[in-house]
Design a protein around this motif. Structure first.
Motif, PDB file in Angstrom:
ATOM      1  N   SER A 167      49.918 -55.640  61.758  1.00 18.02           N
ATOM      2  CA  SER A 167      49.627 -56.844  62.535  1.00 18.02           C
ATOM      3  C   SER A 167      50.764 -57.853  62.370  1.00 18.02           C
ATOM      4  N   ALA A 168      50.787 -58.834  63.260  1.00 13.73           N
ATOM      5  CA  ALA A 168      51.808 -59.884  63.176  1.00 13.73           C
ATOM      6  C   ALA A 168      51.710 -60.586  61.821  1.00 13.73           C
ATOM      7  N   ALA A 169      50.480 -60.785  61.344  1.00 11.54           N
ATOM      8  CA  ALA A 169      50.308 -61.479  60.055  1.00 11.54           C
ATOM      9  C   ALA A 169      50.868 -60.647  58.904  1.00 11.54           C
ATOM     10  N   GLU A 170      50.607 -59.345  58.942  1.00 16.99           N
ATOM     11  CA  GLU A 170      51.142 -58.473  57.864  1.00 16.99           C
ATOM     12  C   GLU A 170      52.673 -58.465  57.889  1.00 16.99           C
ATOM     13  N   LEU A 171      53.229 -58.402  59.100  1.00 22.75           N
ATOM     14  CA  LEU A 171      54.695 -58.388  59.203  1.00 22.75           C
ATOM     15  C   LEU A 171      55.285 -59.709  58.724  1.00 22.75           C
ATOM     16  N   GLU A 172      54.555 -60.796  58.947  1.00 24.54           N
ATOM     17  CA  GLU A 172      55.025 -62.110  58.500  1.00 24.54           C
ATOM     18  C   GLU A 172      55.030 -62.168  56.957  1.00 24.54           C
ATOM     19  N   VAL A 173      54.021 -61.569  56.336  1.00 23.01           N
ATOM     20  CA  VAL A 173      54.011 -61.519  54.864  1.00 23.01           C
ATOM     21  C   VAL A 173      55.244 -60.746  54.381  1.00 23.01           C
ATOM     22  N   MET A 174      55.503 -59.599  55.022  1.00 16.57           N
ATOM     23  CA  MET A 174      56.661 -58.790  54.622  1.00 16.57           C
ATOM     24  C   MET A 174      57.958 -59.591  54.805  1.00 16.57           C
ATOM     25  N   ARG A 175      58.059 -60.291  55.931  1.00 15.36           N
ATOM     26  CA  ARG A 175      59.288 -61.057  56.208  1.00 15.36           C
ATOM     27  C   ARG A 175      59.493 -62.148  55.150  1.00 15.36           C
ATOM     28  N   ARG A 176      58.386 -62.841  54.810  1.00 12.59           N
ATOM     29  CA  ARG A 176      58.516 -63.952  53.841  1.00 12.59           C
ATOM     30  C   ARG A 176      58.878 -63.450  52.450  1.00 12.59           C
ATOM     31  N   VAL A 177      58.266 -62.357  52.027  1.00 10.03           N
ATOM     32  CA  VAL A 177      58.579 -61.814  50.688  1.00 10.03           C
ATOM     33  C   VAL A 177      60.052 -61.388  50.661  1.00 10.03           C
ATOM     34  N   ARG A 178      60.457 -60.736  51.726  1.00  9.31           N
ATOM     35  CA  ARG A 178      61.853 -60.258  51.776  1.00  9.31           C
ATOM     36  C   ARG A 178      62.828 -61.443  51.771  1.00  9.31           C
ATOM     37  N   ALA A 179      62.511 -62.466  52.568  1.00  6.47           N
ATOM     38  CA  ALA A 179      63.403 -63.632  52.649  1.00  6.47           C
ATOM     39  C   ALA A 179      63.460 -64.355  51.304  1.00  6.47           C
ATOM     40  N   ALA A 180      62.328 -64.361  50.576  1.00  5.20           N
ATOM     41  CA  ALA A 180      62.311 -65.049  49.280  1.00  5.20           C
ATOM     42  C   ALA A 180      63.164 -64.307  48.255  1.00  5.20           C
ATOM     43  N   LEU A 181      63.107 -62.970  48.275  1.00  4.04           N
ATOM     44  CA  LEU A 181      63.838 -62.189  47.271  1.00  4.04           C
ATOM     45  C   LEU A 181      65.293 -61.947  47.673  1.00  4.04           C
ATOM     46  N   ASP A 182      65.560 -61.956  48.966  1.00  4.94           N
ATOM     47  CA  ASP A 182      66.915 -61.625  49.430  1.00  4.94           C
ATOM     48  C   ASP A 182      67.281 -62.536  50.609  1.00  4.94           C
ATOM     49  N   PRO A 183      67.440 -63.847  50.334  1.00  2.00           N
ATOM     50  CA  PRO A 183      67.642 -64.796  51.441  1.00  2.00           C
ATOM     51  C   PRO A 183      68.899 -64.496  52.256  1.00  2.00           C
ATOM     52  N   GLY A 184      69.899 -63.877  51.628  1.00  2.00           N
ATOM     53  CA  GLY A 184      71.147 -63.595  52.352  1.00  2.00           C
ATOM     54  C   GLY A 184      71.103 -62.282  53.125  1.00  2.00           C
ATOM     55  N   GLY A 185      69.994 -61.569  53.054  1.00  2.00           N
ATOM     56  CA  GLY A 185      69.896 -60.296  53.781  1.00  2.00           C
ATOM     57  C   GLY A 185      70.931 -59.271  53.334  1.00  2.00           C
ATOM     58  N   VAL A 186      71.151 -59.202  52.015  1.00  7.88           N
ATOM     59  CA  VAL A 186      72.160 -58.266  51.476  1.00  7.88           C
ATOM     60  C   VAL A 186      71.624 -56.828  51.498  1.00  7.88           C
ATOM     61  N   LEU A 187      70.338 -56.667  51.164  1.00  7.28           N
ATOM     62  CA  LEU A 187      69.807 -55.324  50.897  1.00  7.28           C
ATOM     63  C   LEU A 187      69.274 -54.624  52.148  1.00  7.28           C
ATOM     64  N   ASN A 188      69.898 -53.537  52.467  1.00  9.39           N
ATOM     65  CA  ASN A 188      69.455 -52.604  53.512  1.00  9.39           C
ATOM     66  C   ASN A 188      69.017 -53.255  54.832  1.00  9.39           C
ATOM     67  N   PRO A 189      69.865 -54.103  55.440  1.00 11.86           N
ATOM     68  CA  PRO A 189      69.474 -54.717  56.717  1.00 11.86           C
ATOM     69  C   PRO A 189      69.195 -53.642  57.768  1.00 11.86           C
ATOM     70  N   GLY A 190      68.198 -53.898  58.582  1.00 13.47           N
ATOM     71  CA  GLY A 190      67.851 -52.935  59.645  1.00 13.47           C
ATOM     72  C   GLY A 190      66.766 -51.973  59.237  1.00 13.47           C
ATOM     73  N   VAL A 191      66.577 -51.794  57.916  1.00 18.29           N
ATOM     74  CA  VAL A 191      65.516 -50.902  57.429  1.00 18.29           C
ATOM     75  C   VAL A 191      64.223 -51.703  57.282  1.00 18.29           C
ATOM     76  N   LEU A 192      63.125 -51.108  57.689  1.00 18.94           N
ATOM     77  CA  LEU A 192      61.807 -51.738  57.528  1.00 18.94           C
ATOM     78  C   LEU A 192      61.721 -53.082  58.256  1.00 18.94           C
ATOM     79  N   GLU A 193      62.497 -53.207  59.345  1.00 17.66           N
ATOM     80  CA  GLU A 193      62.470 -54.440  60.146  1.00 17.66           C
ATOM     81  C   GLU A 193      61.972 -54.087  61.525  1.00 17.66           C
ATOM     82  N   PRO A 194      60.950 -54.783  62.016  1.00 18.18           N
ATOM     83  CA  PRO A 194      60.461 -54.435  63.359  1.00 18.18           C
ATOM     84  C   PRO A 194      61.525 -54.681  64.419  1.00 18.18           C
ATOM     85  N   THR A 195      61.618 -53.748  65.365  1.00 18.18           N
ATOM     86  CA  THR A 195      62.571 -53.977  66.463  1.00 18.18           C
ATOM     87  C   THR A 195      61.772 -54.150  67.733  1.00 18.18           C
TER      88      THR A 195
END
Ligand code: FAD
Ligand code: 2HG
Ligand code: ZN
Length: 465
Positions: A437-465
């Motif tokens: 769901s949009a809410a679940e994806l938002e949780v994933m996005r926020r956790v990822r942004a908190a741990l890796d704000p610069g998007g260093v780790l594996n960009p493009g993987v596990l990201e909705p397109t």
């Protein structure tokens, strides 16, 4: 080894200071095996491959990458099947990509026999971990055909499942702790190996299935199981696939000793026999499906397995109790992936439904594929007891995902998962919005942004397109 040219803003020079010249690889020839995945479907370009030896060097690599605006693709054994372990074809703005290989993170294997725990570097292969456990009369409770190459870190990152998940669960359930390095170089570790511990979030659980997007796993603690005294394997020929489903959801599922119940069908069986030169399996010519079943217990489970298989729908059974004989029976199932690959690069769909919905999935699958990809060849096999099927579709060009779309939508309609055990990688990103769901994806996005704000780790993987 080759001398690194000075990269943009001294990136390569700074990386060389962290890992040393012998462990910074550049040049197409040296990089080739790191930049193309096991299937041959996914490949990309990397400026370099880094081979750090410990968490401190991993932290150094990540810190340099972040400072220079480079992306980092963590890689273990490179046996992943969804394109997440190799660089992308290109990143926005031509951002440089680095592969961080964990294969030198193998130091300090420790076994705690009385607590049934194994702790090892994340680059340790599953086979190495299993061999160490075996000396102590224990086993990891997880197994897969890529065991000689797949690493513990990669298996955490994909939440691997494999052949024994029906009894012992997937990697998330096997995990007793991790050490991991965040994108900013922070090293976080919880390797206590406690059976009970409720102090806040569970780092290992958070990283299970994170596919290299939240942190680089550098050390893994695994729960082990006592090796059962007796083990028996059977290759069971059945009249039709619905009988396989009924046996697995009925009498076999009730066996406490059941360790694996794997499905193969005629298309895959004949392909494996042809490409691997195996003798025809039991029931060849008449069977509609086969189950590869393994039972293990301290009291010999052969009789209870035979009772569970005493069914008129069973046409013929081959049984083996010794290791060599079991290996011969398992070859029919384990060699499917390599046999399919001989035909070309397949569309790989790793799906699951509740076992009670397997019959519906198996009945509708062929028509759904045929409608969207007429004439396509389908090889279906998998971990039947967990409701996990591997649907390999050959024929349609790789850029034509109509059959993939049909199968994944069918699975979602049946309440299933678009990835049971291989992960999302880049292969499944187009369907992420349908699967979460949009809410679940938002949780994933926020956790990822908190741990890796610069998007260093594996960009493009596990990201909705
Ligand atoms: P890689 O392929 O190198 O990486 C996989 C993903 O994990 C990537 O996204 C990568 O970035 C990330 N990653 C790797 N290491 C780390 C780390 N240390 N820290 C953070 N992220 C990391 N899978 C199953 O689940 N069940 C099976 O039965 C099964 N059988 C297979 C049989 C064959 C013949 C093959 C080729 C593959 C099979 N697989 C199976 C798929 C594969 O082996 C698993 O996905 C495995 O977990 C990948 O481990 P790896 O070390 O090769 O990881
Ligand atoms: C297996 O179960 C693997 O053998 C690979 O998960 C599946 O090749 C596949 O599709
Ligand atoms: Zn599998």
């Amino acid at each position: 080894m080759s001398t690194p040219p000075s990269g943009p803003s001294g990136l390569l020079g700074d990386l060389q200071e962290v890992v040393g010249p012998a462990h910074l690889l550049t040049g197409e020839d040296l990089l080739a095996s790191y930049t193309t995945d096991w299937t041959g479907r996914y490949s990309g370009t990397a400026l370099a491959v880094l081979r750090p030896v410990d968490a401190a060097e991993v932290a150094g690599v990540l810190e340099v990458a972040a400072r220079h605006g480079a992306a980092v693709v963590p890689q273990g054994g490179n046996t992943g099947l969804v394109g997440g372990s190799v660089p992308r074809a290109r990143l926005a703005g031509g951002r440089p990509q680095l592969v961080l290989s964990t294969r030198r993170l193998t130091g300090g294997l420790e076994l705690d026999r009385s607590s049934r725990l194994l702790e090892a570097g994340a680059g340790t292969t599953l086979a190495e971990a299993a061999r160490a456990a075996r000396h102590a009369g224990l086993h990891p409770g997880i197994d897969l055909a890529a065991r000689e190459s797949a690493t513990l870190g990669g298996m955490v990152a994909t939440n691997a499942g494999g052949l024994q998940a029906v009894r012992y669960g997937p990697m998330r359930a096997r995990l007793a702790g991790v050490e991991a390095v965040l994108a900013d170089g922070t090293v976080a570790a919880r390797l206590s190996g406690l059976a009970k511990d409720s102090v806040g979030w569970d780092l290992g659980a958070l990283l299970s299935g994170s596919e290299g997007t939240l942190a680089v796993v550098t050390r893994v603690a695994l729960r082990l199981e006592a090796t059962p005294v007796h083990r028996v394997a059977a290759l069971v020929a059945l009249d039709e696939v619905s009988s396989a489903v009924e046996l697995v959801t009925g009498p076999l599922r009730r066996l406490a000793s059941l360790e694996a119940a794997e499905l193969t069908l005629e298309a895959g069986m004949s392909l494996v026999c042809e490409t691997a030169g195996l003798a025809p399996p039991p029931g060849a010519g008449g069977a509609g499906a086969w189950l590869t079943v393994e039972a293990a217990a301290d009291d010999d489970p052969t009789d209870e397995l035979a009772r569970a298989l005493a069914d008129p729908r069973v046409l013929e059974t081959a049984v083996a109790g010794d290791a060599a004989g079991r290996g011969r029976l398992w070859a029919y199932r384990e060699r499917h992936t390599e046999a399919v690959s001989r035909l070309g690069i397949p569309h790989k769909l790793d799906v699951s439904v509740r076992p009670g919905r397997l019959a519906a999935l198996l009945a509708r699958l062929p028509d759904e594929v045929e409608k969207r990809a007429p004439g396509a060849r389908i090889v279906v096999f998998g971990h039947l007891a967990e409701g996990n099927l591997h649907v390999n579709v050959l024929g349609p060009p790789l850029e034509d995902d109509a059959a993939d779309d049909a199968v994944l939508r069918l699975v979602l309609e049946l309440g299933g998962s678009i990835s049971a055990e291989h992960g999302v990688g880049v292969a499944k990103t187009p369907w992420l919005r349908l699967a979460r769901s949009a809410a679940e994806l938002e949780v994933m996005r926020r956790v990822r942004a908190a741990l890796d704000p610069g998007g260093v780790l594996n960009p493009g993987v596990l990201e909705p397109t």
